[in-house]
Design a protein around this motif. Structure first.
Motif, mmCIF file in Angstrom:
data_model
loop_
_atom_site.group_PDB
_atom_site.id
_atom_site.type_symbol
_atom_site.label_atom_id
_atom_site.label_comp_id
_atom_site.label_asym_id
_atom_site.label_seq_id
_atom_site.Cartn_x
_atom_site.Cartn_y
_atom_site.Cartn_z
ATOM 1 N N GLU A 97 0.808 -1.231 0.000
ATOM 2 C CA GLU A 97 0.000 0.000 0.000
ATOM 3 C C GLU A 97 0.835 1.272 0.000
ATOM 4 O O GLU A 97 0.308 2.368 -0.198
ATOM 5 N N PRO A 99 3.268 2.951 -1.888
ATOM 6 C CA PRO A 99 3.324 3.972 -2.946
ATOM 7 C C PRO A 99 2.029 4.765 -3.102
ATOM 8 O O PRO A 99 2.056 6.000 -3.204
ATOM 9 N N ALA A 100 0.896 4.064 -3.099
ATOM 10 C CA ALA A 100 -0.384 4.744 -3.303
ATOM 11 C C ALA A 100 -0.711 5.681 -2.148
ATOM 12 O O ALA A 100 -1.220 6.797 -2.354
ATOM 13 N N VAL A 101 -0.444 5.256 -0.919
ATOM 14 C CA VAL A 101 -0.745 6.101 0.249
ATOM 15 C C VAL A 101 0.106 7.359 0.227
ATOM 16 O O VAL A 101 -0.398 8.477 0.406
ATOM 17 N N LYS A 103 1.573 8.795 -2.313
ATOM 18 C CA LYS A 103 1.182 9.650 -3.435
ATOM 19 C C LYS A 103 -0.111 10.397 -3.133
ATOM 20 O O LYS A 103 -0.255 11.581 -3.482
ATOM 21 N N ALA A 104 -1.050 9.732 -2.473
ATOM 22 C CA ALA A 104 -2.324 10.383 -2.134
ATOM 23 C C ALA A 104 -2.116 11.505 -1.122
ATOM 24 O O ALA A 104 -2.700 12.586 -1.243
ATOM 25 N N LYS A 106 0.633 13.165 -0.656
ATOM 26 C CA LYS A 106 1.367 14.220 -1.363
ATOM 27 C C LYS A 106 0.426 15.055 -2.224
ATOM 28 O O LYS A 106 0.547 16.281 -2.293
ATOM 29 N N VAL A 135 8.125 11.405 -4.201
ATOM 30 C CA VAL A 135 7.065 11.858 -3.284
ATOM 31 C C VAL A 135 7.600 12.325 -1.941
ATOM 32 O O VAL A 135 6.872 12.980 -1.191
ATOM 33 N N GLU A 214 -2.903 2.322 4.940
ATOM 34 C CA GLU A 214 -4.126 2.711 4.221
ATOM 35 C C GLU A 214 -5.087 3.491 5.107
ATOM 36 O O GLU A 214 -5.837 4.343 4.626
ATOM 37 N N LEU A 217 -5.640 7.300 4.944
ATOM 38 C CA LEU A 217 -6.484 7.919 3.917
ATOM 39 C C LEU A 217 -7.959 7.907 4.287
ATOM 40 O O LEU A 217 -8.790 8.402 3.528
#
Length: 220
Positions: A97, A99-101, A103-104, A106, A135, A214, A217
């Protein structure tokens, strides 16, 4: 916006410390999990003892020494794999999780950094390998103060460099002892309890407990 600044521990929080042994599991044999557990435990123990003694050496040296001890405690593991395991530690897998967290967060305008016991070279290699360099705003290594967590001067690296009050910084770590040190320093703390460990250091509790990043978010 939840928090304006998020700081992450590296090993065990962003990067899977057992990935190096898992990558060579077939060659190591059945004592692989034991080898990995001892390697990690001794790596941390050596950091605490070195801090208490005032006898700093960088985290890479501790990582090498801890692996040598682990081989002594797991004699059936193939010692000829020592260099392969050390090489693998420079490019540990990040958790799925991550990279996605990042990036979100950021994308929402948050400032992001790593604060780690790792040496600068170790951290830069891990960040590049995981493609997280785009990021992150900063990478803070204990090398700057030559003491390991949980010394308060380590956590102060972020507050001083970013000119922020500690309680405006959200600090995430999978290590409960690290959370205790950061909470005592004054950070808002999030314990990433991936493996369902029992709580400890109850006089320095986390602000929040999550199973993975996660949860950051979800309004955390």
């Amino acid at each position: 916006m939840r928090h304006a600044a998020f700081v992450f521990d590296a090993y065990g929080t962003l990067f899977d410390v057992h990935a190096a042994v898992r990558r060579h599991a077939a060659a190591i044999g059945p004592e692989g999990p034991l080898l990995s557990d001892i390697w990690r435990a001794k790596q941390l123990e050596y950091s605490w003892v070195r801090s208490l003694m005032g006898s700093y050496v960088d985290f890479w040296q501790l990582t090498e020494q801890a692996l040598d001890f682990a081989f002594d405690k797991a004699p059936s593991a193939d010692r000829s794999l020592r260099q392969d395991l050390l090489d693998a530690y420079w490019r540990l897998d990040c958790y799925p999780e991550v990279p996605a967290v990042l990036k979100a967060l950021k994308a929402e305008g948050a400032r992001l950094a790593i604060l780690s016991n790792g040496s600068p070279a170790m951290l830069e290699a891990a960040v590049r390998s995981a493609a997280l360099d785009t990021v992150l705003d900063d990478i803070f290594s204990v090398d700057q103060v030559r003491k390991f967590k949980t010394d308060p001067s380590v956590y102060d690296l972020v507050a001083t460099n970013w000119r922020l009050y500690p309680n405006s910084i959200s600090f995430q770590s999978s290590n409960r002892w690290d959370i205790a040190g950061a909470a005592k320093f004054g950070f808002r703390t999030v314990w990433i309890n991936r493996s369902g460990q029992p709580d400890e250091y109850r006089d320095h509790p986390p602000s929040l407990i999550l199973l993975s990043l996660e949860g950051l978010l979800a309004g955390a």
